[in-house]
Design a protein around this motif. Structure first.
Motif, PDB file in Angstrom:
ATOM      1  N   ALA A   1      11.539  11.258 -12.511  1.00 27.38           N
ATOM      2  CA  ALA A   1      12.821  11.582 -13.134  1.00 27.38           C
ATOM      3  C   ALA A   1      13.973  11.133 -12.241  1.00 27.38           C
ATOM      4  O   ALA A   1      13.857  11.116 -11.007  1.00 27.38           O
ATOM      5  CB  ALA A   1      12.916  13.087 -13.392  1.00 27.38           C
ATOM      6  N   VAL A   2      15.096  10.804 -12.856  1.00 29.46           N
ATOM      7  CA  VAL A   2      16.248  10.257 -12.143  1.00 29.46           C
ATOM      8  C   VAL A   2      16.821  11.239 -11.110  1.00 29.46           C
ATOM      9  O   VAL A   2      17.496  10.824 -10.172  1.00 29.46           O
ATOM     10  CB  VAL A   2      17.334   9.791 -13.136  1.00 29.46           C
ATOM     11  CG1 VAL A   2      18.037  10.986 -13.782  1.00 29.46           C
ATOM     12  CG2 VAL A   2      18.328   8.854 -12.482  1.00 29.46           C
ATOM     13  N   ASP A   3      16.516  12.518 -11.244  1.00 29.65           N
ATOM     14  CA  ASP A   3      17.027  13.500 -10.287  1.00 29.65           C
ATOM     15  C   ASP A   3      15.952  14.011  -9.327  1.00 29.65           C
ATOM     16  O   ASP A   3      16.103  15.040  -8.691  1.00 29.65           O
ATOM     17  CB  ASP A   3      17.693  14.674 -11.021  1.00 29.65           C
ATOM     18  CG  ASP A   3      16.754  15.401 -11.961  1.00 29.65           C
ATOM     19  OD1 ASP A   3      15.626  14.902 -12.225  1.00 29.65           O
ATOM     20  OD2 ASP A   3      17.147  16.485 -12.442  1.00 29.65           O
ATOM     21  N   HIS A   4      14.858  13.266  -9.202  1.00 25.28           N
ATOM     22  CA  HIS A   4      13.779  13.628  -8.287  1.00 25.28           C
ATOM     23  C   HIS A   4      13.680  12.605  -7.154  1.00 25.28           C
ATOM     24  O   HIS A   4      14.213  11.502  -7.255  1.00 25.28           O
ATOM     25  CB  HIS A   4      12.440  13.683  -9.023  1.00 25.28           C
ATOM     26  CG  HIS A   4      12.287  14.893  -9.880  1.00 25.28           C
ATOM     27  ND1 HIS A   4      13.053  15.126 -11.000  1.00 25.28           N
ATOM     28  CD2 HIS A   4      11.457  15.951  -9.775  1.00 25.28           C
ATOM     29  CE1 HIS A   4      12.701  16.264 -11.560  1.00 25.28           C
ATOM     30  NE2 HIS A   4      11.728  16.794 -10.827  1.00 25.28           N
ATOM     31  N   ALA A   5      12.964  12.994  -6.116  1.00 22.59           N
ATOM     32  CA  ALA A   5      12.700  12.106  -4.981  1.00 22.59           C
ATOM     33  C   ALA A   5      11.201  12.078  -4.731  1.00 22.59           C
ATOM     34  O   ALA A   5      10.475  13.001  -5.114  1.00 22.59           O
ATOM     35  CB  ALA A   5      13.439  12.591  -3.740  1.00 22.59           C
ATOM     36  N   HIS A   6      10.755  11.020  -4.069  1.00 19.69           N
ATOM     37  CA  HIS A   6       9.338  10.894  -3.732  1.00 19.69           C
ATOM     38  C   HIS A   6       9.203  10.670  -2.229  1.00 19.69           C
ATOM     39  O   HIS A   6       9.912   9.830  -1.659  1.00 19.69           O
ATOM     40  CB  HIS A   6       8.693   9.730  -4.490  1.00 19.69           C
ATOM     41  CG  HIS A   6       7.232   9.619  -4.233  1.00 19.69           C
ATOM     42  ND1 HIS A   6       6.315  10.466  -4.814  1.00 19.69           N
ATOM     43  CD2 HIS A   6       6.526   8.794  -3.429  1.00 19.69           C
ATOM     44  CE1 HIS A   6       5.099  10.153  -4.388  1.00 19.69           C
ATOM     45  NE2 HIS A   6       5.210   9.132  -3.539  1.00 19.69           N
ATOM     46  N   VAL A   7       8.296  11.404  -1.618  1.00 15.70           N
ATOM     47  CA  VAL A   7       8.046  11.268  -0.183  1.00 15.70           C
ATOM     48  C   VAL A   7       6.608  10.834   0.037  1.00 15.70           C
ATOM     49  O   VAL A   7       5.682  11.406  -0.531  1.00 15.70           O
ATOM     50  CB  VAL A   7       8.292  12.598   0.573  1.00 15.70           C
ATOM     51  CG1 VAL A   7       8.000  12.432   2.073  1.00 15.70           C
ATOM     52  CG2 VAL A   7       9.705  13.096   0.353  1.00 15.70           C
ATOM     53  N   GLN A   8       6.438   9.798   0.849  1.00 16.25           N
ATOM     54  CA  GLN A   8       5.115   9.411   1.321  1.00 16.25           C
ATOM     55  C   GLN A   8       5.249   9.057   2.790  1.00 16.25           C
ATOM     56  O   GLN A   8       5.910   8.065   3.146  1.00 16.25           O
ATOM     57  CB  GLN A   8       4.539   8.229   0.548  1.00 16.25           C
ATOM     58  CG  GLN A   8       3.097   7.929   0.995  1.00 16.25           C
ATOM     59  CD  GLN A   8       2.607   6.571   0.573  1.00 16.25           C
ATOM     60  OE1 GLN A   8       3.359   5.612   0.548  1.00 16.25           O
ATOM     61  NE2 GLN A   8       1.321   6.484   0.276  1.00 16.25           N
ATOM     62  N   GLY A   9       4.683   9.882   3.636  1.00 15.10           N
ATOM     63  CA  GLY A   9       4.783   9.645   5.070  1.00 15.10           C
ATOM     64  C   GLY A   9       6.227   9.651   5.525  1.00 15.10           C
ATOM     65  O   GLY A   9       6.962  10.609   5.299  1.00 15.10           O
TER      66      GLY A   9
ATOM     67  N   GLY B   1       0.784  -1.229   0.000  1.00 16.51           N
ATOM     68  CA  GLY B   1       0.000   0.000   0.000  1.00 16.51           C
ATOM     69  C   GLY B   1       0.816   1.279   0.000  1.00 16.51           C
ATOM     70  O   GLY B   1       0.250   2.366   0.131  1.00 16.51           O
ATOM     71  N   ARG B   2       2.133   1.185  -0.148  1.00 18.17           N
ATOM     72  CA  ARG B   2       3.011   2.365  -0.095  1.00 18.17           C
ATOM     73  C   ARG B   2       3.472   2.763  -1.488  1.00 18.17           C
ATOM     74  O   ARG B   2       3.587   1.932  -2.379  1.00 18.17           O
ATOM     75  CB  ARG B   2       4.264   2.077   0.753  1.00 18.17           C
ATOM     76  CG  ARG B   2       4.044   1.653   2.193  1.00 18.17           C
ATOM     77  CD  ARG B   2       3.391   2.704   3.076  1.00 18.17           C
ATOM     78  NE  ARG B   2       4.026   4.005   3.069  1.00 18.17           N
ATOM     79  CZ  ARG B   2       4.987   4.404   3.908  1.00 18.17           C
ATOM     80  NH1 ARG B   2       5.451   3.581   4.820  1.00 18.17           N
ATOM     81  NH2 ARG B   2       5.472   5.634   3.835  1.00 18.17           N
ATOM     82  N   GLU B   3       3.779   4.053  -1.641  1.00 20.23           N
ATOM     83  CA  GLU B   3       4.365   4.566  -2.871  1.00 20.23           C
ATOM     84  C   GLU B   3       5.876   4.549  -2.721  1.00 20.23           C
ATOM     85  O   GLU B   3       6.403   4.942  -1.682  1.00 20.23           O
ATOM     86  CB  GLU B   3       3.889   5.993  -3.125  1.00 20.23           C
ATOM     87  CG  GLU B   3       2.397   6.081  -3.361  1.00 20.23           C
ATOM     88  CD  GLU B   3       1.905   7.512  -3.464  1.00 20.23           C
ATOM     89  OE1 GLU B   3       2.687   8.451  -3.172  1.00 20.23           O
ATOM     90  OE2 GLU B   3       0.730   7.690  -3.840  1.00 20.23           O
ATOM     91  N   CYS B   4       6.580   4.087  -3.765  1.00 18.48           N
ATOM     92  CA  CYS B   4       8.030   3.923  -3.670  1.00 18.48           C
ATOM     93  C   CYS B   4       8.672   4.121  -5.037  1.00 18.48           C
ATOM     94  O   CYS B   4       8.278   3.478  -6.010  1.00 18.48           O
ATOM     95  CB  CYS B   4       8.347   2.524  -3.141  1.00 18.48           C
ATOM     96  SG  CYS B   4      10.100   2.141  -3.001  1.00 18.48           S
ATOM     97  N   SER B   5       9.660   4.993  -5.100  1.00 20.36           N
ATOM     98  CA  SER B   5      10.479   5.100  -6.287  1.00 20.36           C
ATOM     99  C   SER B   5      11.682   4.186  -6.106  1.00 20.36           C
ATOM    100  O   SER B   5      12.009   3.776  -5.001  1.00 20.36           O
ATOM    101  CB  SER B   5      10.943   6.543  -6.497  1.00 20.36           C
ATOM    102  OG  SER B   5      11.753   6.619  -7.648  1.00 20.36           O
ATOM    103  N   ALA B   6      12.357   3.898  -7.202  1.00 24.40           N
ATOM    104  CA  ALA B   6      13.530   3.024  -7.182  1.00 24.40           C
ATOM    105  C   ALA B   6      14.128   3.047  -8.577  1.00 24.40           C
ATOM    106  O   ALA B   6      13.553   3.645  -9.504  1.00 24.40           O
ATOM    107  CB  ALA B   6      13.139   1.594  -6.814  1.00 24.40           C
ATOM    108  N   TYR B   7      15.266   2.391  -8.735  1.00 25.18           N
ATOM    109  CA  TYR B   7      15.793   2.213 -10.080  1.00 25.18           C
ATOM    110  C   TYR B   7      14.727   1.455 -10.872  1.00 25.18           C
ATOM    111  O   TYR B   7      14.123   0.504 -10.356  1.00 25.18           O
ATOM    112  CB  TYR B   7      17.127   1.446 -10.039  1.00 25.18           C
ATOM    113  CG  TYR B   7      17.789   1.412 -11.382  1.00 25.18           C
ATOM    114  CD1 TYR B   7      18.306   2.582 -11.933  1.00 25.18           C
ATOM    115  CD2 TYR B   7      17.852   0.245 -12.114  1.00 25.18           C
ATOM    116  CE1 TYR B   7      18.879   2.573 -13.195  1.00 25.18           C
ATOM    117  CE2 TYR B   7      18.429   0.229 -13.378  1.00 25.18           C
ATOM    118  CZ  TYR B   7      18.937   1.396 -13.914  1.00 25.18           C
ATOM    119  OH  TYR B   7      19.503   1.394 -15.163  1.00 25.18           O
TER     120      TYR B   7
END
Length: 193
Positions: free
Chosen positions: A157-165, A133-139
């Motif tokens: 994008a490769v130079d962005h980050a994602h935050v969830q909680g 149930g979580r959002e996650c970026s990764a390679y």
């Protein structure tokens, strides 16, 4: 700002920039970072690998540095830390086979402590079962694992980050400015210029 105590889980062939840069940057702003590897102690080292994006269909890999560990893995107790950082590279691939590593990741997730993972670090999150149930970026090559673990892969994008909680994730080391800034935000770290 109160200094935070951060656990960094590393292993052989961790991505060079993804271990060196956060380790140094977090200490630079006053935090205590314990870099540990299963079956190794303070003063021992892990080998790093440099992953680069040079136009091929995937990253290239070159020999990196020897990265010195500064704490004993056997002494780690999750309750003694404020946050967890998981660099990428090839290390997460084998670290996820270690039950104690998975227990540590689960403990940080259960207590909703800040967790930062970059690149292949998502492999540890998936293996620990903390992405449901979580959002996650990764390679991008880790997207199937994120989805199989019940997470929603965030294609950014490769130079962005994602935050969830409590979770901040990014695709790879080009995201360091955004990823580390977001992690510092979760830690409550304020930097005045």
């Amino acid at each position: 700002m109160a200094a935070k105590k951060i656990l960094m889980l590393v292993g052989d062939y961790v991505e060079d920039y993804e271990v060196m840069v956060p380790f140094q940057a977090l200490q630079m702003v006053g935090h205590c970072v314990h870099a540990v590897c299963p079956d190794k102690t303070a003063g021992q080292s892990v080998r790093t690998a440099i992953h680069d994006f040079e136009g091929e269909q995937t990253y290239s890999e070159k020999p990196g540095h020897h990265f010195a560990l500064n704490f004993d893995f056997a002494e780690v107790q999750a309750e003694h830390y404020d946050a967890l950082l998981i660099p990428g590279g090839r290390a997460p691939e084998y670290l996820r086979l270690n039950p104690r590593v998975l227990e540590l990741v689960q403990a940080f997730a259960k207590d909703a402590k800040p967790i930062a993972a970059v690149c292949h670090g998502a492999q540890l999150l998936a293996a620990a079962g903390v992405l449901e149930g979580r959002e996650c970026s990764a390679y991008p090559a880790c997207a199937p694992e994120v989805r199989l673990a019940g997470g929603r892969y965030m294609d950014i994008a490769v130079d962005h980050a994602h935050v969830q909680g409590n979770l901040v994730t990014a695709p790879a080391w080009p995201a360091h400015p955004a990823w580390l800034a977001a992690f510092l935000g979760l830690l409550g770290t304020r930097i005045s210029l």
